[in-house]
Design an enzyme around this catalytic site. Structure first.
Site, short mmCIF file in Angstrom:
data_model
loop_
_atom_site.label_atom_id
_atom_site.label_comp_id
_atom_site.label_asym_id
_atom_site.label_seq_id
_atom_site.Cartn_x
_atom_site.Cartn_y
_atom_site.Cartn_z
N ASN A 140 -25.58 5.37 5.01
CA ASN A 140 -25.46 5.62 3.50
C ASN A 140 -24.34 4.84 2.81
OD1 ASN A 140 -25.79 7.03 1.32
ND2 ASN A 140 -24.44 8.74 2.03
N HIS A 142 -21.55 4.97 -0.26
CA HIS A 142 -20.81 5.99 -1.11
C HIS A 142 -19.82 5.34 -1.96
CE1 HIS A 142 -19.28 9.92 -2.24
NE2 HIS A 142 -18.27 9.44 -2.04
N ASP A 174 -24.47 12.05 8.94
CA ASP A 174 -24.60 13.11 9.79
C ASP A 174 -25.17 14.28 8.81
OD1 ASP A 174 -22.45 14.01 8.50
OD2 ASP A 174 -21.12 13.92 10.20
N GLY A 176 -23.40 16.91 7.53
CA GLY A 176 -22.13 17.07 6.26
C GLY A 176 -22.45 16.15 5.16
N ASP A 178 -21.20 13.53 3.30
CA ASP A 178 -20.46 12.22 3.32
C ASP A 178 -19.48 12.10 4.25
OD1 ASP A 178 -22.01 11.02 1.29
OD2 ASP A 178 -20.58 11.86 -0.26
#
Ligand code: GRF
Length: 234
Positions: A140, A142, A174, A176, A178
């Site tokens: 990802n 961010h 995962d 959670g 970030d």
């Protein structure tokens, strides 16, 4: 994520479709072909575009085989269509429960047999059904220096906090928000007259370079995850 530990690799052969993209050990540069990326998007798609452009270079080591979204009529899907890349949309509202949506998203990705999934401005959290298939090979991007300012309003919150330096992070996904292991980060200074839009635009310039560079290194060199530590290359 099913197993937070794992090892990715550069690829030895073009893979056919399968329910799960499995990583193969690298047998040497002469055996390597091109890694298959599925990119998930929700908005403008400038990070996607940067990946598509990078994949135009055969030495990059990857190609975008499909682009998936959680909504229709977004510029990111138009960018994929212009590049001739297959697209799919899996809308949360079309499923009775979040786990059903999550499993449907995983199935839609698996059709394209990805070696790596890239969340590039994908504004939904993925959960266990998705990570059962793709945990350990899903990244990802961010727009903040994690673990500061996780979540959907990272740029606004960094500005409100008065930080002088923020930036961007490429991380493993995962369950959670970030919270996965960090692959790479780049700093971006905050200007005195920045608002959310100007700061985000400057972060996105750094973010595109960081994402393209990190994904490229992953597919060419492989990676391993041990707890919170990610290592690219051997
Ligand atoms: C990026 O800053 C990403 O980190 C955030 O939304 C932005 C997406 O930009 N979640 P784009 O759609 O790739 O242009």
């Amino acid at each position: 994520m099913t197993s937070p530990e794992g090892r990715g690799a550069a690829w030895t052969e073009e893979r056919g479709t399968s329910d799960e993209g499995r990583l193969r050990p690298d047998c040497g540069p002469e055996a390597r072909t091109t890694a298959r990326l599925v990119v998930l998007v929700s908005g403008e798609g400038t990070n996607l575009q940067a990946l598509i452009d990078a994949c135009g270079d055969a030495d990059y080591g990857a190609r975008v085989v499909a682009v998936g979204a959680d909504r229709d009529r977004i510029n990111a899907l138009a960018r994929a269509e212009r590049a001739g890349i297959p697209t799919f949309t899996v809308r949360l509202a079309d499923y009775p429960a979040r786990e059903d949506w999550d499993a449907a998203l995983a199935r839609a990705c698996a059709v394209h047999a990805p070696d790596l999934i890239v969340l590039a401005g994908f504004m939904k959290l993925v959960g266990k059904p998705f990570l059962d298939s793709f945990g350990g090979r899903c990244v990802n991007t961010h727009p903040a220096l994690l673990p500061s300012f996780p979540g959907a309003h990272a740029v606004r919150e960094a500005l409100a906090h008065g930080v002088k330096v923020t930036g961007c992070t490429v991380l493993m996904v995962d369950e959670g928000v970030d919270s996965g292991p960090i692959l790479a980060q780049a700093p971006v200074p905050v200007a005195a007259d920045d608002d959310e839009a100007t700061l985000h635009e400057r972060i996105k310039v750094a973010e595109r370079a960081l994402l393209v560079g990190t994904v490229g290194r992953m597919v060419r060199e492989g990676w391993s995850v041990q707890g919170r530590k990610v290592r690219i290359g051997s």
